[in-house]
Design an enzyme around this catalytic site. Structure first.
Site, PDB file in Angstrom:
ATOM      1  N   GLU A 117       0.929  -1.359   0.134  1.00 31.42           N
ATOM      2  CA  GLU A 117       0.044   0.105  -0.047  1.00 31.42           C
ATOM      3  C   GLU A 117       0.859   1.179   0.027  1.00 31.42           C
ATOM      4  O   GLU A 117       0.163   2.380   0.298  1.00 31.42           O
ATOM      5  CB  GLU A 117      -0.945   0.033   1.296  1.00 31.42           C
ATOM      6  CG  GLU A 117      -1.889  -1.045   1.229  1.00 31.42           C
ATOM      7  CD  GLU A 117      -3.035  -1.144   0.048  1.00 31.42           C
ATOM      8  OE1 GLU A 117      -2.730  -0.283  -0.641  1.00 31.42           O
ATOM      9  OE2 GLU A 117      -3.634  -2.123   0.105  1.00 31.42           O
ATOM     10  N   HIS A 141      -3.056   2.483   8.206  1.00 30.13           N
ATOM     11  CA  HIS A 141      -3.918   1.689   7.751  1.00 30.13           C
ATOM     12  C   HIS A 141      -4.086   0.379   8.775  1.00 30.13           C
ATOM     13  O   HIS A 141      -3.230  -0.266   8.864  1.00 30.13           O
ATOM     14  CB  HIS A 141      -3.535   1.341   6.305  1.00 30.13           C
ATOM     15  CG  HIS A 141      -4.683   0.123   5.800  1.00 30.13           C
ATOM     16  ND1 HIS A 141      -6.037   0.423   5.711  1.00 30.13           N
ATOM     17  CD2 HIS A 141      -4.469  -1.069   5.177  1.00 30.13           C
ATOM     18  CE1 HIS A 141      -6.768  -0.652   5.186  1.00 30.13           C
ATOM     19  NE2 HIS A 141      -5.624  -1.545   4.983  1.00 30.13           N
ATOM     20  N   HIS A 143      -7.381  -2.917  10.162  1.00 25.95           N
ATOM     21  CA  HIS A 143      -8.438  -3.669  10.131  1.00 25.95           C
ATOM     22  C   HIS A 143      -9.222  -3.257  11.437  1.00 25.95           C
ATOM     23  O   HIS A 143      -9.593  -4.431  11.924  1.00 25.95           O
ATOM     24  CB  HIS A 143      -8.223  -4.833   9.605  1.00 25.95           C
ATOM     25  CG  HIS A 143      -7.556  -4.910   8.063  1.00 25.95           C
ATOM     26  ND1 HIS A 143      -6.905  -6.294   7.754  1.00 25.95           N
ATOM     27  CD2 HIS A 143      -7.307  -4.240   7.281  1.00 25.95           C
ATOM     28  CE1 HIS A 143      -6.326  -5.983   6.609  1.00 25.95           C
ATOM     29  NE2 HIS A 143      -6.635  -4.670   6.244  1.00 25.95           N
ATOM     30  N   HIS A 212     -13.279  -3.473   4.381  1.00 28.20           N
ATOM     31  CA  HIS A 212     -11.720  -3.763   4.428  1.00 28.20           C
ATOM     32  C   HIS A 212     -11.096  -3.137   5.673  1.00 28.20           C
ATOM     33  O   HIS A 212     -10.562  -3.712   6.398  1.00 28.20           O
ATOM     34  CB  HIS A 212     -11.168  -3.101   2.974  1.00 28.20           C
ATOM     35  CG  HIS A 212      -9.770  -3.250   2.853  1.00 28.20           C
ATOM     36  ND1 HIS A 212      -9.005  -3.299   1.716  1.00 28.20           N
ATOM     37  CD2 HIS A 212      -8.700  -3.340   3.824  1.00 28.20           C
ATOM     38  CE1 HIS A 212      -7.842  -3.578   1.953  1.00 28.20           C
ATOM     39  NE2 HIS A 212      -7.596  -3.560   3.222  1.00 28.20           N
TER      40      HIS A 212
END
EC number: 4.1.2.19
Length: 274
Positions: A117, A141, A143, A212
Site C-alpha cells: 500500500e 492503515h 482493519h 476492508h
C-alpha cells in the site's frame, strides 16, 4: 555506534504495531504504517545503513517527497512480529532527489520490500503535507473490526457515517470534526485506490475502505493511533446499540453545535445538517 533499533522512531513503530496487533486490528499481514522523518532523525545512524542500499522505482513520481526519509512496515509482514525482529519487518527508506523512487537504507532484510500500500501512503502523505502545512507525518492503515462492520449496515456516505460516529461517542466530534471520508469498494494495493484515498485525505484525516479497513493521518504515531482508536470505540458502541434495537435517544444537532463551540472546532457541515 548508535543502534538504530533504540531510536525514537523504531521504538515508536514497535509500540504502534504491537498495540494495533493487541487491539485485533492487524491479523496476519493486515495493516501498514508509515512515518515521515527528517534527515536529522536518521543522521546518527548512518553506520547502521546497508552498504549498498537497494533502489526501487515508484509507479509514479512524487516530487513533493523528494529527499524525504520514511520508516515503513514491510510487505507481507505481520505486525505481531515487529517487536521480535524490527530489522526484518520495518525499513527506513529515502526518496531520491526527483521523487521517482527510493533507496532502502536500513531494515527490510532478506530482500523484503515496503508495504504493497506504499502508493496509497505516499500519495496520502503528499495531500496531508499540503492540508496541514507539513504537520501530519503519519499514515496508518488497519482493519478496525467495528468500523468495518458498520460499512455493511450504514449507508456508505461521508455525512451519514460521520454523524453516526459523532453520536456514538461524545469525544468523536472533538477528535475528528472534519469527518470520515468513504471510498467505494476498490482493489487494494493499486495506484487507483491510492489516488482515491489521497483525494479524500485532502478533506478528512480518516478515510474508510468499505468491507476492508480504515486509513488515518496525524502528526505523531500516538495521535494517529488515538484517532483510529476513538473512531473504533464509537463504532463498537454503535454495533452494540444497533444490536439492542437501535437508539432511543442520542446527542442532538444543537448539542453537537455546542460541543464544537466549546472545543473550538468546526464540524463537517454536511454531517451536522442531517
Amino acid at each position: 555506534m548508535q543502534n538504530i533499533t533504540q531510536s525514537w522512531f523504531v521504538q515508536g513503530m514497535i509500540k504502534a504495531t504491537t498495540d494495533a496487533w493487541l487491539k485485533g486490528w492487524d491479523e496476519r499481514n493486515g495493516g501498514n504504517l508509515t512515518l515521515r522523518l527528517d534527515d536529522a532523525d536518521i543522521a546518527l545512524y548512518h553506520d547502521n545503513f546497508h552498504p549498498q542500499p537497494r533502489y526501487i522505482p515508484l509507479s509514479q513520481p512524487m516530487p513533493l517527497l523528494a529527499n524525504t526519509p520514511f520508516i515503513v512496515t514491510g510487505s507481507g509482514k505481520f505486525f505481531r512480529n515487529v517487536q521480535l525482529d524490527p530489522a526484518a519487518n520495518l525499513g527506513v527508506v529515502k526518496v531520491d532527489s526527483d521523487g521517482a523512487g527510493y533507496h532502502i537504507l536500513w531494515g527490510l532484510t532478506n530482500e523484503a520490500v515496503p508495504t504493497s500500500e506504499l502508493p496509497a501512503h505516499f500519495l496520502s502523505h503528499c495531500e496531508r503535507i499540503k492540508a496541514t502545512n507539513g504537520k501530519d507525518r503519519v499514515i496508518m492503515h488497519c482493519h478496525a473490526t467495528n468500523l468495518i462492520a458498520l460499512t455493511y449496515v450504514l449507508e456508505n456516505d461521508t455525512a451519514v457515517f460521520t454523524r453516526q460516529l459523532w453520536e456514538g461517542s461524545t469525544e468523536c466530534l472533538v477528535v475528528f470534526p472534519d469527518g470520515v471520508g468513504i471510498l467505494p469498494w476498490m482493489v487494494p494495493g493499486t495506484d487507483e485506490i491510492g489516488q482515491a484515498t489521497a483525494q479524500e485525505m485532502q478533506k478528512h484525516s480518516l478515510v474508510l475502505w468499505p468491507f476492508h479497513g480504515v486509513f488515518g493521518s496525524g502528526p505523531t504515531l500516538d495521535e494517529t493511533f488515538g484517532l483510529i482508536d476513538t473512531a473504533e470505540k464509537s463504532a463498537e458502541v454503535l454495533v452494540k446499540v444497533y444490536s439492542m434495537g437501535g437508539m432511543k435517544q442520542t446527542i442532538s444537532r444543537e448539542e453537537l453545535i455546542a460541543l464544537g463551540q466549546r472545543f473550538g472546532v468546526t464540524p463537517l457541515a454536511s454531517a451536522l445538517a442531517l
